[in-house]
Design an enzyme around this catalytic site. Structure first.
Site, PDB file in Angstrom:
ATOM      1  N   SER A  26      41.464  34.373  42.512  1.00  0.00           N
ATOM      2  CA  SER A  26      42.103  35.414  41.694  1.00  0.00           C
ATOM      3  C   SER A  26      41.389  35.684  40.375  1.00  0.00           C
ATOM      4  CB  SER A  26      43.564  35.041  41.408  1.00  0.00           C
ATOM      5  OG  SER A  26      43.645  33.797  40.749  1.00  0.00           O
ATOM      6  N   ASP A  35      49.205  35.950  32.036  1.00  0.00           N
ATOM      7  CA  ASP A  35      50.462  35.853  32.782  1.00  0.00           C
ATOM      8  C   ASP A  35      50.917  34.423  33.046  1.00  0.00           C
ATOM      9  OD1 ASP A  35      48.684  35.027  34.700  1.00  0.00           O
ATOM     10  OD2 ASP A  35      48.930  36.751  36.011  1.00  0.00           O
ATOM     11  N   HIS A  67      46.534  33.315  34.650  1.00  0.00           N
ATOM     12  CA  HIS A  67      45.266  34.015  34.475  1.00  0.00           C
ATOM     13  C   HIS A  67      45.067  34.406  33.015  1.00  0.00           C
ATOM     14  CE1 HIS A  67      46.804  34.711  38.610  1.00  0.00           C
ATOM     15  NE2 HIS A  67      45.581  34.321  38.913  1.00  0.00           N
TER      16      HIS A  67
END
Length: 391
Positions: free
Chosen positions: A54, A354, A357
């Protein structure tokens, strides 16, 4: 590092939460804008092939199931800083790979899944990274009853995708013509991969040393495959300072802290992983002397910022910009993208976006360290010089 040192988790229900948080999946693959920042000094590479999870994914994650109440990366306020709408990037804006593309005067990379159904220009490269992806194959987690809602893709999946992509370009056999067309002017950027492996097995009884051994073995095999195919210029990112993420800070006991206030056990784990990875990269350099293999020291670059955040413009180093709850603006069941979460007014002053990340601002600082600082070994400038020398 033995798993006994990882003390910040033991609850099965929280494991479900942590795995889904690491996926933070989206429901579609939005295309990125075609316009990029123009670099006044064009770089020698014509394309980039990116891999990872991610932290590098620009839209390959489509959807995944999980406990109700989890947000989606396809919902606002994701993407609000730069793109001004969600692009299925796990940040408020650009990622390291986006800044790398800008530095090379190339368009932002299209996610592999988006090119399968659209007539997309792939002459500048493709991004194969998938959020939630692991270094170890998915079957390992299924066998150990740890599949839960995790992404089934691994670094091996991404290699299969890359092979299919080469075939779609008329390159079924890696002959001389294929290598010249697909590899000679390509930068291979291997983003961090392995944090999810540790996260998915925390509290399972599987030793951390086992995950380290298997994970690095899989990444090494993946790199060998790329190099045998003809990759000449490869950048490999190490694992980040995962103990400084609000997720880890929230779940860890307060006495599990290091000198910078982050989760000591988690940071020790990724540090140990990176040392072994670097040793493997040195072996690959000897095995493939004609290739340039650069290590991007994600861990120490992050550590440098944490030691002196004001120098880099950061005022908040632990709290998530987007989320809700005390003390880190992070709750497992009320993450960014859900109705109860909201974003801070100044993401550029935050390191964390968040809870799992980073912000675009932090990614930009890290990229500058990779490209122009001392966080790459050998330096990225050396890689560029070698490319210019050999054409």
């Amino acid at each position: 590092m033995a798993s006994s040192s990882v003390t910040y988790f033991s609850c099965k229900n929280t494991l479900i939460a942590i795995t889904t948080i690491f996926i933070l999946s989206s429901s579609s693959c939005s295309a990125s804008p075609a316009t990029t920042k123009v670099n006044p000094r064009p770089r020698p590479f014509k394309k980039i092939y990116a891999f990872g999870d991610s932290f590098t994914d620009t839209g390959n994650t489509k959807s995944a199931t999980g406990p109700s109440g989890f947000g989606h990366v396809s919902n606002p306020p994701y993407g609000t800083t730069f793109f001004h709408h969600p692009t299925n990037r796990y940040s408020d804006g650009r990622l390291v790979i986006d800044f790398i593309a800008e530095s090379l005067s190339l368009p932002y990379l299209k996610p592999y899944r988006s090119i399968l159904s659209n007539a997309t220009d792939v002459s500048h490269g493709v991004n194969f990274a998938v959020a939630g992806s692991t270094a170890i194959e998915h079957q390992f987690f299924v066998k150990n009853n740890l599949s839960l809602a995790i992404t089934p893709q691994s670094i091996q999946t991404q290699l299969l995708w890359f092979n299919k992509f080469l075939e779609s370009q008329g390159c079924k056999v890696a002959g001389a013509a294929c290598k010249a067309a697909a590899f000679d002017d390509a930068l291979f950027w291997v983003g961090e991969i392995g944090v999810n492996d540790y996260a998915y097995t925390i509290g399972s009884g599987i030793p951390g040393d086992t995950i380290q051994q298997l994970g690095i073995s899989r990444v090494t095999s993946f790199l060998q495959a790329l190099l045998k195919k003809g990759a000449k210029y490869v950048v490999v990112q190490g694992l980040p300072l995962s103990g400084c993420l609000p997720l880890a800070m929230t779940l860890a006991p307060e006495d599990d802290r290091d000198s910078i206030g982050c989760v000591k056990s988690a940071n020790n784990q990724t540090y140990s992983h990176n040392r072994v990875l670097q040793a493997k990269l040195q072996q690959l350099r000897k095995q493939f002397p004609h290739a340039v293999i650069t290590y991007a020291d994600y861990w120490n670059a992050y550590f440098t910022v944490m030691k002196n955040p004001n120098q880099y413009g950061f005022k908040e180093i632990f709290k998530a910009c987007c989320g809700t709850g005390d003390p880190y603006n992070f709750k497992v069941f009320a993450v960014c993208g859900t109705p109860s979460a909201s974003a801070c007014p100044s993401p550029s002053q935050y390191i964390n976006w968040d809870g799992v990340h980073l912000t675009e601002a932090m990614y930009k600082v890290l990229t500058d360290m990779f490209l122009n600082g001392k966080a790459t070994h050998p330096p990225f400038s050396y890689l560029l010089d070698m490319k210019l020398r050999h054409g």
